[in-house]
Design a protein around this motif. Structure first.
Motif, PDB file in Angstrom:
ATOM      1  N   SER A 140      83.195  25.691  83.980  1.00 44.85           N
ATOM      2  CA  SER A 140      82.615  24.538  82.995  1.00 44.85           C
ATOM      3  C   SER A 140      83.245  25.041  81.656  1.00 44.85           C
ATOM      4  CB  SER A 140      81.150  24.563  83.078  1.00 44.85           C
ATOM      5  OG  SER A 140      80.551  24.388  84.296  1.00 44.85           O
ATOM      6  N   ASN A 141      83.360  23.947  81.039  1.00 46.05           N
ATOM      7  CA  ASN A 141      84.004  24.151  79.733  1.00 46.05           C
ATOM      8  C   ASN A 141      83.229  25.281  78.866  1.00 46.05           C
ATOM      9  OD1 ASN A 141      85.844  23.175  77.320  1.00 46.05           O
ATOM     10  ND2 ASN A 141      83.916  22.411  76.600  1.00 46.05           N
ATOM     11  N   GLY A 142      83.605  25.936  77.972  1.00 46.83           N
ATOM     12  CA  GLY A 142      83.195  26.979  77.300  1.00 46.83           C
ATOM     13  C   GLY A 142      82.562  28.318  77.985  1.00 46.83           C
ATOM     14  N   ASN A 143      83.235  28.588  79.394  1.00 45.52           N
ATOM     15  CA  ASN A 143      82.704  29.655  80.211  1.00 45.52           C
ATOM     16  C   ASN A 143      83.440  30.916  79.377  1.00 45.52           C
ATOM     17  OD1 ASN A 143      82.360  28.460  83.705  1.00 45.52           O
ATOM     18  ND2 ASN A 143      80.867  28.466  81.835  1.00 45.52           N
ATOM     19  N   GLN A 144      82.778  31.798  79.492  1.00 43.99           N
ATOM     20  CA  GLN A 144      83.527  33.254  79.035  1.00 43.99           C
ATOM     21  C   GLN A 144      83.730  34.130  80.413  1.00 43.99           C
ATOM     22  OE1 GLN A 144      82.198  35.238  75.875  1.00 43.99           O
ATOM     23  NE2 GLN A 144      83.596  36.918  75.624  1.00 43.99           N
ATOM     24  N   TYR A 145      84.694  34.525  80.821  1.00 47.01           N
ATOM     25  CA  TYR A 145      84.981  35.646  81.692  1.00 47.01           C
ATOM     26  C   TYR A 145      85.002  37.041  81.389  1.00 47.01           C
ATOM     27  CZ  TYR A 145      84.737  31.271  84.546  1.00 47.01           C
ATOM     28  OH  TYR A 145      84.478  30.233  85.127  1.00 47.01           O
ATOM     29  N   LEU A 146      84.302  37.920  81.782  1.00 45.50           N
ATOM     30  CA  LEU A 146      84.508  39.336  81.220  1.00 45.50           C
ATOM     31  C   LEU A 146      84.916  40.335  82.468  1.00 45.50           C
ATOM     32  CD1 LEU A 146      81.322  39.618  79.096  1.00 45.50           C
ATOM     33  CD2 LEU A 146      83.642  39.032  78.341  1.00 45.50           C
ATOM     34  N   PRO A 147      85.708  41.198  81.990  1.00 48.39           N
ATOM     35  CA  PRO A 147      85.757  42.396  82.976  1.00 48.39           C
ATOM     36  C   PRO A 147      84.668  42.945  83.379  1.00 48.39           C
ATOM     37  CG  PRO A 147      86.594  42.917  81.126  1.00 48.39           C
ATOM     38  CD  PRO A 147      86.345  41.536  80.985  1.00 48.39           C
ATOM     39  N   THR A 148      84.513  43.763  84.454  1.00 47.23           N
ATOM     40  CA  THR A 148      83.174  44.324  84.937  1.00 47.23           C
ATOM     41  C   THR A 148      83.223  45.701  84.215  1.00 47.23           C
ATOM     42  OG1 THR A 148      84.534  45.115  86.878  1.00 47.23           O
ATOM     43  CG2 THR A 148      83.134  43.189  87.352  1.00 47.23           C
TER      44      THR A 148
END
Length: 217
Positions: A140-148
Motif C-alpha cells: 500500500s502507499n506509504g508502506n515501510q519495509y525494514l530488514p529483520t
C-alpha cells in the motif's frame, strides 16, 4: 586539546588521499565523467569523499523535492508514447529534471514543460476499460519495509495487479522493469530508499504507490 594543534598558523595540513576535487553535474549531482552530456545542465567543482559526490538537493526534511531522472519512451517524432500505443521504432529516453519548486528561476529550456515532450496524439485516444480499476495489491502507499536485523538482507516484495485488462507493465521510479499477465506476481528486491512503483495496463489504466525500504533516519 587546543595545545595539541600546530603552533604554526601557516602550516598546511596534508589532504587525505580519500578526498579529491572533481567536476559534478547539476541537477542530479553525479560526477561529470559518469553523467551523460544531455543530463548535465550545469557543471560545478566539488570535493568527493571516498568517491561519493554530494547530493545536489538532499530530500531529507523535503522543503524541496530532490532532482530526478525522468524516463520515457518516444516515437520517431520525439513525442511520448505509452506501451499500449508504441511500435518497435520507439526508443527509451531520459531527462534530468530540477525540483518543481525551482521552475520560476530556471532558464526556459530547463523547465519541465520545455523538456518533457507532449504525448503522441494516438496515445491520447480514448480506450475501452473494464469496470474494475487497475490496482496494485501486495503493498500500500506509504508502506515501510525494514530488514529483520542489522545484517539481514532487505526484504523481497511480491506484488500483483487486479482490475484493468491485458498485460501489466511495471515501472520502478519511472524505469520499466517487467511485464506480467493477469494476477501474475511481480517480485522485486529494491535497494534502500524511497521508491515509486507504477503499473500500466494495455488500456492505459495506471496505479502507483510509494514505499520506503530500509531504516528511515
Amino acid at each position: 586539546m587546543i595545545s595539541s594543534l600546530p603552533g604554526n598558523k601557516q602550516q598546511r595540513l596534508a589532504r587525505p588521499e580519500s578526498i579529491i576535487q572533481t567536476e559534478i553535474c547539476w541537477p542530479l549531482g553525479g560526477q561529470k565523467s559518469l553523467t551523460e552530456d544531455e543530463l548535465c545542465h550545469q557543471q560545478r567543482n566539488a570535493w568527493l569523499i571516498l568517491g561519493r559526490a554530494p547530493r545536489t538537493l538532499p530530500p531529507k526534511g523535503e522543503p524541496l523535492r530532490a532532482a530526478q531522472t525522468y524516463h520515457f519512451f518516444a516515437n520517431q517524432q520525439g513525442l511520448r508514447v505509452k506501451p499500449s500505443c508504441m511500435d518497435s521504432s520507439a526508443t527509451k529516453r531520459s531527462l534530468a529534471l530540477w525540483p518543481k519548486e525551482l521552475e520560476s528561476w530556471l532558464p526556459t529550456n530547463q523547465t519541465r514543460n520545455q523538456q518533457i515532450p507532449p504525448t503522441a496524439p494516438e496515445c491520447n485516444a480514448p480506450t475501452a476499460t473494464t469496470g474494475t480499476p487497475l490496482k496494485i495489491v501486495g503493498a500500500s502507499n506509504g508502506n515501510q519495509y525494514l530488514p529483520t536485523g542489522n545484517s539481514a538482507p532487505l526484504p523481497r516484495i511480491n506484488l500483483s495487479a487486479i482490475g484493468g485488462q491485458g498485460k501489466r507493465y511495471w515501472f520502478i521510479n519511472g524505469e520499466p522493469k517487467d511485464e506480467t499477465l493477469g494476477t501474475q506476481n511481480f517480485a522485486l528486491s529494491p535497494q534502500s530508499g524511497q521508491h515509486q512503483i507504477a503499473v500500466l495496463d494495455e488500456s492505459g489504466n495506471v496505479d502507483r504507490i510509494e514505499i520506503y525500504v530500509g531504516i528511515n533516519d
